[in-house]
Design a protein around this motif. Structure first.
Motif, PDB file in Angstrom:
ATOM      1  N   LEU A   2       0.843  -1.202   0.000  1.00 48.06           N
ATOM      2  CA  LEU A   2       0.000   0.000   0.000  1.00 48.06           C
ATOM      3  C   LEU A   2       0.879   1.253   0.000  1.00 48.06           C
ATOM      4  N   ALA A   3       0.518   2.214  -0.828  1.00 47.87           N
ATOM      5  CA  ALA A   3       1.186   3.515  -0.808  1.00 47.87           C
ATOM      6  C   ALA A   3       0.172   4.589  -0.440  1.00 47.87           C
ATOM      7  N   ILE A   4       0.651   5.593   0.275  1.00 51.70           N
ATOM      8  CA  ILE A   4      -0.171   6.749   0.627  1.00 51.70           C
ATOM      9  C   ILE A   4       0.400   7.947  -0.121  1.00 51.70           C
ATOM     10  N   ILE A   5      -0.446   8.639  -0.880  1.00 52.39           N
ATOM     11  CA  ILE A   5      -0.012   9.896  -1.507  1.00 52.39           C
ATOM     12  C   ILE A   5      -0.671  11.038  -0.747  1.00 52.39           C
ATOM     13  N   GLY A   6       0.146  11.869  -0.156  1.00 57.42           N
ATOM     14  CA  GLY A   6      -0.359  12.985   0.641  1.00 57.42           C
ATOM     15  C   GLY A   6      -0.394  14.268  -0.172  1.00 57.42           C
ATOM     16  N   GLY A   7      -1.436  15.061   0.067  1.00 57.10           N
ATOM     17  CA  GLY A   7      -1.589  16.325  -0.657  1.00 57.10           C
ATOM     18  C   GLY A   7      -1.353  17.521   0.245  1.00 57.10           C
ATOM     19  N   PRO A  34      11.943  11.715  -2.769  1.00 50.71           N
ATOM     20  CA  PRO A  34      12.302  10.310  -2.555  1.00 50.71           C
ATOM     21  C   PRO A  34      11.138   9.584  -1.865  1.00 50.71           C
ATOM     22  N   LEU A  35      10.928   8.323  -2.217  1.00 56.13           N
ATOM     23  CA  LEU A  35       9.858   7.544  -1.584  1.00 56.13           C
ATOM     24  C   LEU A  35      10.248   7.250  -0.138  1.00 56.13           C
ATOM     25  N   ILE A  36       9.285   7.380   0.763  1.00 53.67           N
ATOM     26  CA  ILE A  36       9.542   7.132   2.175  1.00 53.67           C
ATOM     27  C   ILE A  36       8.927   5.787   2.556  1.00 53.67           C
ATOM     28  N   PHE A  37       9.786   4.857   2.958  1.00 60.20           N
ATOM     29  CA  PHE A  37       9.327   3.539   3.412  1.00 60.20           C
ATOM     30  C   PHE A  37       9.234   3.556   4.928  1.00 60.20           C
ATOM     31  N   GLY A  38       8.130   3.064   5.450  1.00 61.78           N
ATOM     32  CA  GLY A  38       7.992   3.060   6.900  1.00 61.78           C
ATOM     33  C   GLY A  38       6.880   2.137   7.346  1.00 61.78           C
ATOM     34  N   GLU A  39       6.582   2.206   8.633  1.00 59.62           N
ATOM     35  CA  GLU A  39       5.530   1.363   9.198  1.00 59.62           C
ATOM     36  C   GLU A  39       4.527   2.195   9.981  1.00 59.62           C
ATOM     37  N   ILE A  40       3.267   1.843   9.814  1.00 60.96           N
ATOM     38  CA  ILE A  40       2.192   2.374  10.661  1.00 60.96           C
ATOM     39  C   ILE A  40       1.511   1.157  11.257  1.00 60.96           C
ATOM     40  N   SER A  41       1.364   1.139  12.560  1.00 60.80           N
ATOM     41  CA  SER A  41       0.729   0.005  13.245  1.00 60.80           C
ATOM     42  C   SER A  41       1.389  -1.324  12.847  1.00 60.80           C
ATOM     43  N   ILE A  46       4.407   2.802   1.874  1.00 57.05           N
ATOM     44  CA  ILE A  46       5.262   3.796   1.226  1.00 57.05           C
ATOM     45  C   ILE A  46       4.505   5.109   1.232  1.00 57.05           C
ATOM     46  N   PHE A  47       5.189   6.187   1.600  1.00 54.53           N
ATOM     47  CA  PHE A  47       4.550   7.501   1.597  1.00 54.53           C
ATOM     48  C   PHE A  47       5.223   8.409   0.570  1.00 54.53           C
ATOM     49  N   LEU A  48       4.406   9.172  -0.136  1.00 50.37           N
ATOM     50  CA  LEU A  48       4.905  10.131  -1.119  1.00 50.37           C
ATOM     51  C   LEU A  48       4.105  11.420  -1.001  1.00 50.37           C
ATOM     52  N   ALA A  49       4.807  12.524  -0.788  1.00 47.21           N
ATOM     53  CA  ALA A  49       4.136  13.829  -0.766  1.00 47.21           C
ATOM     54  C   ALA A  49       4.048  14.339  -2.201  1.00 47.21           C
ATOM     55  N   ARG A  50       2.828  14.495  -2.670  1.00 45.02           N
ATOM     56  CA  ARG A  50       2.574  14.852  -4.075  1.00 45.02           C
ATOM     57  C   ARG A  50       3.258  16.157  -4.476  1.00 45.02           C
ATOM     58  N   HIS A  51       3.274  17.116  -3.547  1.00 48.01           N
ATOM     59  CA  HIS A  51       3.828  18.437  -3.870  1.00 48.01           C
ATOM     60  C   HIS A  51       5.284  18.598  -3.414  1.00 48.01           C
ATOM     61  N   GLY A  52       5.916  17.494  -3.039  1.00 45.45           N
ATOM     62  CA  GLY A  52       7.316  17.552  -2.611  1.00 45.45           C
ATOM     63  C   GLY A  52       7.436  17.861  -1.121  1.00 45.45           C
ATOM     64  N   ASN A  53       8.662  17.794  -0.623  1.00 42.42           N
ATOM     65  CA  ASN A  53       8.908  17.962   0.815  1.00 42.42           C
ATOM     66  C   ASN A  53       8.346  19.250   1.384  1.00 42.42           C
ATOM     67  N   GLY A  54       8.695  20.367   0.772  1.00 40.59           N
ATOM     68  CA  GLY A  54       8.264  21.656   1.319  1.00 40.59           C
ATOM     69  C   GLY A  54       7.048  22.225   0.625  1.00 40.59           C
ATOM     70  N   HIS A  55       6.249  21.350   0.019  1.00 43.71           N
ATOM     71  CA  HIS A  55       5.062  21.772  -0.742  1.00 43.71           C
ATOM     72  C   HIS A  55       5.451  22.835  -1.772  1.00 43.71           C
ATOM     73  N   THR A  56       6.452  22.499  -2.579  1.00 42.53           N
ATOM     74  CA  THR A  56       7.009  23.473  -3.531  1.00 42.53           C
ATOM     75  C   THR A  56       6.509  23.276  -4.956  1.00 42.53           C
TER      76      THR A  56
END
Length: 249
Positions: A2-7, A34-41, A46-56
């Motif tokens: 599962l991947a999460i794309i954050g806006g 860069p794709l962020i691999f991690g764990e929740i629960s 995989i987490f990806l911020a759609r607008h980049g790290n600093g929302h740029t």
């Protein structure tokens, strides 16, 4: 996987235990970050911020093809996307959370397909139901499990941005049947479909759209951000539950 794309309003997941970051190069360029691999629960995501790290990166400049291709290369089979919206329907005021079931695409000039006849042969995908019903149900069940009320249907109007819409444009979208408006829903959903990835989005409403509610003459950005911060706390709870309930490791 599962991947999460954050806006907007979700450039990081506070409850994500990060294991590693991975720079991925695709035939379409590099993803927003860069794709962020991690764990929740205890479940890997995989987490990806759609607008980049600093929302740029503004909505029309996001490299949607690189984002989706990068996730696909990492074996992602499901994408749970978060996309902030303005409410068009009178019931959809700030703080509501919508799981749309349909899209109308008003964007232009974006790279909208992997099947461009250059890198891949032309192919016409079925897009009758743009969101994966199974994943929509998972979003809904996760919300119910943490006691959050969601509106489990809606028509997402994808506009070009980055400017907000005129009141007349919102009237037009409403006549077309749209209930919420955002700038990032397309071509993301269609690209995921092209690669056979289950995709569904959850939409926190940050404000009424132009000419609606209190925004008859102007939308105040500061109010939008404060509304969004409150709603995102609830969205994070839903995400954590979604990951927990999801059978994928």
């Amino acid at each position: 996987m599962l991947a999460i794309i954050g806006g907007t309003g979700l450039t990081q997941l506070d409850n994500l235990n990060i294991n590693r970051r991975l720079i991925v190069r695709t035939p379409y360029g590099e993803p927003s970050q860069p794709l962020i691999f991690g764990e929740i629960s205890g479940r890997e995501v995989i987490f990806l911020a759609r607008h980049g790290n600093g929302h740029t990166i503004p909505p029309h400049e996001v490299n949607y093809r690189a984002n989706i291709a990068a996730l696909h290369l990492q074996g992602v089979t499901e994408i749970a996307a978060i996309a902030t919206v303005g409410g068009i329907h009178p019931d959809l005021s700030a703080g509501k959370i919508v799981i749309p079931h349909q899209i109308i695409d008003y964007t232009y000039g974006r790279k909208t397909t992997f099947h461009d006849g250059i890198s891949n042969p032309v192919k016409h995908i079925d897009f009758t139901e743009p969101y994966c019903q199974t994943l929509r149900e998972k979003w809904k069940n996760a919300a119910i499990a943490v006691g959050e009320e969601v509106v489990d249907h809606g028509v997402y109007a994808a506009t070009q941005g980055p400017r907000l819409e005129t009141a007349a444009e919102i009237n037009r979208l409403e006549r077309d049947g749209a209930t919420v408006v955002g700038m990032t829903g397309m071509p993301e959903a269609a690209l995921a479909r092209e690669l056979g990835i289950s995709y569904a989005t959850i939409c926190p409403v940050a404000n009424y759209a132009a000419g609606r509610g209190d925004n008859l003459h102007e939308i105040k950005y500061e109010e939008v951000i404060s509304n969004l911060n409150l709603t995102m706390v609830r969205v994070r709870n839903i995400i954590a539950q979604l990951v927990k309930q999801n059978g994928h490791h």
